[in-house]
Motif scaffolding. Structure first.
Motif, mmCIF file in Angstrom:
data_model
loop_
_atom_site.group_PDB
_atom_site.id
_atom_site.type_symbol
_atom_site.label_atom_id
_atom_site.label_comp_id
_atom_site.label_asym_id
_atom_site.label_seq_id
_atom_site.Cartn_x
_atom_site.Cartn_y
_atom_site.Cartn_z
ATOM 1 N N LEU A 41 0.843 -1.189 0.000
ATOM 2 C CA LEU A 41 0.000 0.000 0.000
ATOM 3 C C LEU A 41 0.881 1.243 0.000
ATOM 4 C CD1 LEU A 41 -2.732 -1.007 2.583
ATOM 5 C CD2 LEU A 41 -2.942 -0.935 0.105
ATOM 6 N N ARG A 42 0.384 2.304 -0.632
ATOM 7 C CA ARG A 42 1.179 3.522 -0.773
ATOM 8 C C ARG A 42 0.919 4.550 0.327
ATOM 9 N NH1 ARG A 42 0.810 5.516 -6.695
ATOM 10 N NH2 ARG A 42 2.407 6.906 -5.915
ATOM 11 N N GLY A 43 0.020 4.267 1.258
ATOM 12 C CA GLY A 43 -0.190 5.155 2.397
ATOM 13 C C GLY A 43 -1.252 6.215 2.188
ATOM 14 N N PHE A 44 -2.027 6.083 1.106
ATOM 15 C CA PHE A 44 -3.138 7.003 0.896
ATOM 16 C C PHE A 44 -4.270 6.264 0.212
ATOM 17 C CE2 PHE A 44 -0.541 7.417 -2.902
ATOM 18 C CZ PHE A 44 -1.466 7.458 -3.935
ATOM 19 N N ALA A 45 -5.447 6.907 0.184
ATOM 20 C CA ALA A 45 -6.626 6.300 -0.427
ATOM 21 C C ALA A 45 -7.536 7.394 -0.966
ATOM 22 C CB ALA A 45 -7.387 5.462 0.598
ATOM 23 N N PHE A 46 -8.475 6.969 -1.787
ATOM 24 C CA PHE A 46 -9.540 7.841 -2.266
ATOM 25 C C PHE A 46 -10.858 7.212 -1.860
ATOM 26 C CE2 PHE A 46 -5.970 8.570 -5.097
ATOM 27 C CZ PHE A 46 -5.846 9.940 -5.017
ATOM 28 N N VAL A 47 -11.728 8.020 -1.251
ATOM 29 C CA VAL A 47 -13.026 7.537 -0.800
ATOM 30 C C VAL A 47 -14.095 8.352 -1.512
ATOM 31 C CG1 VAL A 47 -14.563 7.209 1.175
ATOM 32 C CG2 VAL A 47 -12.085 6.924 1.463
ATOM 33 N N GLU A 48 -14.977 7.653 -2.208
ATOM 34 C CA GLU A 48 -16.085 8.317 -2.886
ATOM 35 C C GLU A 48 -17.348 8.092 -2.068
ATOM 36 O OE1 GLU A 48 -18.431 7.900 -7.108
ATOM 37 O OE2 GLU A 48 -16.292 7.383 -7.058
ATOM 38 N N MET A 49 -18.017 9.197 -1.743
ATOM 39 C CA MET A 49 -19.226 9.108 -0.937
ATOM 40 C C MET A 49 -20.434 9.507 -1.773
ATOM 41 S SD MET A 49 -17.769 10.285 2.747
ATOM 42 C CE MET A 49 -19.090 9.479 3.630
ATOM 43 N N ASP A 50 -21.618 9.279 -1.227
ATOM 44 C CA ASP A 50 -22.859 9.479 -1.972
ATOM 45 C C ASP A 50 -23.130 10.940 -2.315
ATOM 46 O OD1 ASP A 50 -24.936 8.089 -3.223
ATOM 47 O OD2 ASP A 50 -26.328 8.490 -1.567
ATOM 48 N N THR A 51 -22.843 11.841 -1.377
ATOM 49 C CA THR A 51 -23.119 13.253 -1.634
ATOM 50 C C THR A 51 -21.944 14.123 -1.198
ATOM 51 O OG1 THR A 51 -24.071 13.751 0.533
ATOM 52 C CG2 THR A 51 -25.595 12.889 -1.143
ATOM 53 N N GLU A 52 -21.924 15.335 -1.710
ATOM 54 C CA GLU A 52 -20.888 16.296 -1.324
ATOM 55 C C GLU A 52 -21.024 16.686 0.140
ATOM 56 O OE1 GLU A 52 -19.080 20.478 -2.974
ATOM 57 O OE2 GLU A 52 -20.146 19.173 -4.366
ATOM 58 N N VAL A 53 -22.253 16.729 0.644
ATOM 59 C CA VAL A 53 -22.489 17.055 2.052
ATOM 60 C C VAL A 53 -21.831 16.005 2.946
ATOM 61 C CG1 VAL A 53 -24.291 17.258 3.832
ATOM 62 C CG2 VAL A 53 -24.613 18.336 1.601
ATOM 63 N N GLU A 54 -21.952 14.731 2.565
ATOM 64 C CA GLU A 54 -21.329 13.654 3.338
ATOM 65 C C GLU A 54 -19.802 13.750 3.266
ATOM 66 O OE1 GLU A 54 -24.927 10.401 2.659
ATOM 67 O OE2 GLU A 54 -23.066 10.199 1.511
ATOM 68 N N GLU A 55 -19.279 14.054 2.085
ATOM 69 C CA GLU A 55 -17.834 14.218 1.934
ATOM 70 C C GLU A 55 -17.320 15.334 2.828
ATOM 71 O OE1 GLU A 55 -17.022 14.830 -2.205
ATOM 72 O OE2 GLU A 55 -17.279 12.713 -2.689
ATOM 73 N N THR A 56 -18.018 16.463 2.828
ATOM 74 C CA THR A 56 -17.615 17.609 3.649
ATOM 75 C C THR A 56 -17.638 17.250 5.127
ATOM 76 O OG1 THR A 56 -18.420 19.147 1.972
ATOM 77 C CG2 THR A 56 -18.149 20.019 4.199
ATOM 78 N N ALA A 57 -18.658 16.527 5.566
ATOM 79 C CA ALA A 57 -18.751 16.122 6.968
ATOM 80 C C ALA A 57 -17.577 15.216 7.350
ATOM 81 C CB ALA A 57 -20.071 15.405 7.227
#
Length: 101
Positions: A41-57
């Motif tokens: 593993l390179r020590g980072f990840a990308f997480v895609e969430m359902d909405t921008e509001v959830e991402e911001t939270a």
């Protein structure tokens, strides 16, 4: 859009990230990049969430938080930049012996 999660433990799993981010909304997808040569593993990840509001939270709650012994770096992922040539356009004499005149 997705969330960048940096400074992750090399032992983190997709399940670990899903549990952490599900607290803030629906996780649609997780990418855990690995090194091509070692598979580590390179020590980072990308997480895609359902909405921008959830991402911001999630960003507000997790950026700078201590998790699995590391201080997380969490922010909006930037679009991937195109990788062009490294300039010059010719092979030249890079890295080789210098020419003598």
């Amino acid at each position: 859009m997705s969330v960048y999660v940096g400074n992750l433990s090399y032992e983190v799993t997709q399940e670990d990230l899903t549990r952490a981010f599900t607290e803030y909304g629906t996780v649609k997808r997780i990418q855990l990049p690995t090194d091509r040569e070692t598979g580590r593993l390179r020590g980072f990840a990308f997480v895609e969430m359902d909405t921008e509001v959830e991402e911001t939270a999630a960003i507000e709650a997790l950026d700078g938080a201590e998790w699995m012994g590391r201080d997380l770096k969490v922010n909006k992922a930037k679009p991937r930049e195109e990788r062009g040539s490294s300039g010059g356009g010719s092979w030249g004499n890079k890295g080789g012996a210098s020419k003598r005149y």
